[in-house]
Scaffold this active site. Structure first.
Site, PDB file in Angstrom:
ATOM      1  N   HIS A   1      32.282  37.030  44.972  1.00 56.65           N
ATOM      2  CA  HIS A   1      32.577  37.919  43.845  1.00 56.65           C
ATOM      3  C   HIS A   1      31.234  38.542  43.452  1.00 56.65           C
ATOM      4  CE1 HIS A   1      34.263  39.694  40.403  1.00 56.65           C
ATOM      5  NE2 HIS A   1      34.640  38.661  39.711  1.00 56.65           N
TER       6      HIS A   1
ATOM      7  N   THR B   1      38.051  42.089  35.010  1.00 56.67           N
ATOM      8  CA  THR B   1      37.366  42.724  36.135  1.00 56.67           C
ATOM      9  C   THR B   1      37.955  44.104  36.421  1.00 56.67           C
ATOM     10  OG1 THR B   1      36.955  40.527  37.044  1.00 56.67           O
ATOM     11  CG2 THR B   1      36.574  42.379  38.503  1.00 56.67           C
TER      12      THR B   1
ATOM     13  N   LYS C   1      56.681  44.054  51.074  1.00 60.22           N
ATOM     14  CA  LYS C   1      57.637  44.534  52.073  1.00 60.22           C
ATOM     15  C   LYS C   1      57.237  44.128  53.485  1.00 60.22           C
ATOM     16  CE  LYS C   1      59.169  48.652  49.486  1.00 60.22           C
ATOM     17  NZ  LYS C   1      59.159  50.130  49.543  1.00 60.22           N
TER      18      LYS C   1
ATOM     19  N   ARG D   1      40.486  43.277  45.141  1.00 56.86           N
ATOM     20  CA  ARG D   1      40.554  41.834  44.922  1.00 56.86           C
ATOM     21  C   ARG D   1      41.730  41.281  45.717  1.00 56.86           C
ATOM     22  NH1 ARG D   1      40.104  38.633  39.261  1.00 56.86           N
ATOM     23  NH2 ARG D   1      37.934  39.102  39.794  1.00 56.86           N
TER      24      ARG D   1
END
Lengths: 334, 334, 334
Positions: free
Chosen positions: C157, C80, C107, C129
């Site tokens: 999707h 993809t 983080k 994504r």
């Protein structure tokens, strides 16, 4: 609005050039230490001209077409790497980015051999981040091309300081005389260090506001005022620059607990009340909300310049790439 | 100096084309095995024309504009991946690079299904590295486009051999008749194997110099001379090509210790004294200083060609990309 | 054949534009849920025009030159990510890709702060994504530019459903009235969900064929027919769309064993015999051969459209990037 450069007068972008006599006086940009005010101002002016009315760093005529920019990051990064990559592409550079995971450094090569290899690929500019203080400087000594330090250990992060300065200058009109309180984990912060050098060079009044354990040992030589209480350090400040608490570097008892840290050192509305009414709140990101900064302060769009800092980041990096590669380019711009 | 192609006669770059009758006779470049001398010479000549007086592989007119190059590396790499990416960009390719960490191969897809997927994206050239010998060839059988092997297991690394050959030819004037000692961990080395095939095809006298445990089993069929002592193997050599000791592949008692390895097999000034005075020292990198090579030998710029090898790497990869995509491009170059 | 756009009439590519009145009615493409048939058809028509006679999505005139596309993938992906990167480059975009490994999300930054940071870089389109359902939508609310969902959790999707629809339409002539059996791990599949929404909107008869444990809980509201036996669910099907068994998500006893799964739910020639003679077999990849599909079925090139799906993927993503950025571009196309 359109993002096509043809919407704008392309010559506006192409003609950005240093007034005669103040070409960039260094081969590399390794830090803000030692940069003179004229050079800093020239970098900021150049960056500022890239920014449109929406605070977007505009695509230019491809003044760097044909040049190769390598971004080599030995520490993970999203924002800085992406910012340099966008900046390069907006100038027409061929950009090549590599992060530590895919590096052969793990195979035991010395840093100087890595430098020799990189140099033999003949990039036109190398942007480098490294976990060790001084590593970028060491490597730069082997490189024929311009090297930009994108952060090395606890030492310097000059483009961050430049984007901070540009943000302040745009909001406050000038840097000279501004009372700028830098607060938080100053010991571990290359951002603080680069800001201290640059802001003091430009005549700002810099205050460091932190618990004694998070103040650097050479604080007396930095030309700054030191405060170990927020209420005193933030009083009448024009700008409050909070630093990220580097939790990953905090093993060793610098602080009792995050909750206690927030209580004493987190920037809240209450603590901010002693600053000037139009105080500017800054943070280099990524933020630990509820640790070094309260959410309502971070999201106070009148006073927070946190997103503008990121916006100026692209423009400042374009200016650095532009200026440091001018000598490679033809004709009138050099 | 300038890096703009417009400083040079652009037609010099654009007109590089094979003399009639010696177009590249293969669809893929999977190895140097079986390449005939005319083809090798054509690749080296093409690469050489990309190199300027500073040994920089020049940006060309974008002869590969509109073509898509995928670099898919199932083993980590800095130098080779970067070299291919720079080479592609200097030709005007759209380059897309992916390293193993971000691959769905871990999701259990077979190599042939990966090949079918890649093929369906219709790249114009695929550059691939894989840890398994033969994997690149297997995959290439499914691909409509040209495939370049960027190193597969212990098998082949043809662009490395081509860049080594170009380096030798530039320094020594020719390959034919040169005494070339390849020394070190030959068993595990795809670099050695590709060099042996190419150099013997070009009429060089190739010597393998290694402890018996690091010699390949098919050494008798390689057309080389075999030495198990450095003082004999390096005697009168024109070129000494040291190999990286693949420590990560050395589990299993091939050697007693690194210290002992260095004592017997590390290239030092003393050991090098028996070679010709103008001997050329080469290493594919990354080097283990103090293991397979002494620092003073690596840094002896009169004799060491280690940086030039990297420089020629970009040029050789440009030549390979150029030549293997010629049939896709218009008109006179095909 | 040549891949140069100059071989083709460039105006064919450049003039692709929505008939007046059916410009894309959304800022983002977050899912196929709620897309109306006219919009879907316009996306498919646009994609189809990019495809040449070899099913290659052609390089266009650089209609997106000067625009910046960021691909930010918080889950690993080869196909993809590569497909979006190729699609962007074929339109002339500046593309910047980042995978989760090199992200500062670790983080501790919140998703909304990541969004603010990305937005401040002023990309023209963001492809994202994420492992969490709804994360892309949440982030899109902070973005000034168009956002394309490249897969979020178990949710949607959409470009996969569009490429599936384009493949079916090219092979079968239309979507309306087709009997389309979607079989396998439907609960965990964003591919299934996006296909259900799109195909039912286009008037196809969608069947879900799966063991009860792998059916979503809201199956009654999806407008589909439900079968818990392959022989019944595949009977007279025009299209059989197999799903990948998400083994990595299967902790918790949804199935007894892979062997047993294959026996009951793997697509074999025998099971396929009840479908129409010209049944089309599809799979979004990567395939687990011998788990959800037999190798001889996957490789039956008369009936399998698996490679064509990948091919249409590039074209569909070009269409999405093209259409979603039209308002940024000049003049007649908007």
């Amino acid at each position: 609005m359109s993002t096509k450069s043809s919407d704008h007068d392309p010559y506006v972008r192409a003609e950005i050039a240093p007034p005669s006599g103040i070409a960039f006086p260094h081969k590399h940009l390794l830090g803000t230490w030692g940069l003179d005010p004229t050079t800093i101002q020239h970098l900021l002016d150049t960056a500022d001209r890239y920014v449109d009315q929406n605070r977007r760093a505009q695509k230019t005529t491809p003044i760097c077409a044909g040049l190769t920019q390598i971004n080599l990051f030995f520490e993970n990064s999203t924002r800085t790497l992406m910012s340099f990559e966008i900046a390069g592409k907006r100038l027409g550079m061929d950009t090549i980015s590599m992060s530590t995971g895919t590096s052969s450094i793990k195979k035991g090569e010395t840093l100087l051999d890595t430098a020799a290899t990189l140099n033999a690929m003949h990039p036109d500019v190398l942007v480098m981040r490294h976990a060790d203080s001084g590593a970028v400087k060491l490597l730069s000594e082997k490189m024929s091309c311009a090297v930009i330090n994108a952060g090395d250990g606890r030492s310097e992060h000059p483009t961050q300081a430049l984007l901070d300065a540009l943000t302040i200058r745009r909001r406050k009109g000038k840097l000279h005389g501004q009372i700028i309180a830098i607060s938080g984990d100053i010991t571990h912060s290359r951002v603080a260090r680069s800001n201290i050098y640059l802001l003091t060079a430009m005549g700002a009044r810099v205050r460091l506001v932190a618990p004694p354990t998070l103040l650097p040992k050479d604080v007396d030589r930095l030309g700054v005022e030191v405060y170990t209480r927020m209420d005193e350090g933030l009083k009448d400040a024009d700008v409050v620059m909070m630093l990220r608490l580097q939790q990953e570097r905090m093993q060793g008892g610098f602080l009792p607990s995050l909750r206690e840290y927030y209580q004493f050192w987190g920037l809240t509305r209450d603590k901010l009340a002693v600053a000037k009414d139009d105080v500017l709140v800054m943070h280099p990101g990524p933020m630990n909300r509820g640790v070094e900064i309260a959410s309502d302060v971070a999201d106070d769009f009148d006073r927070s310049a946190i997103e503008e800092q990121v916006e100026m980041g692209v423009a400042v990096r374009m200016a650095c790439l532009d200026i440091l590669t001018r000598n490679l380019r033809e004709g009138g711009e050099a």
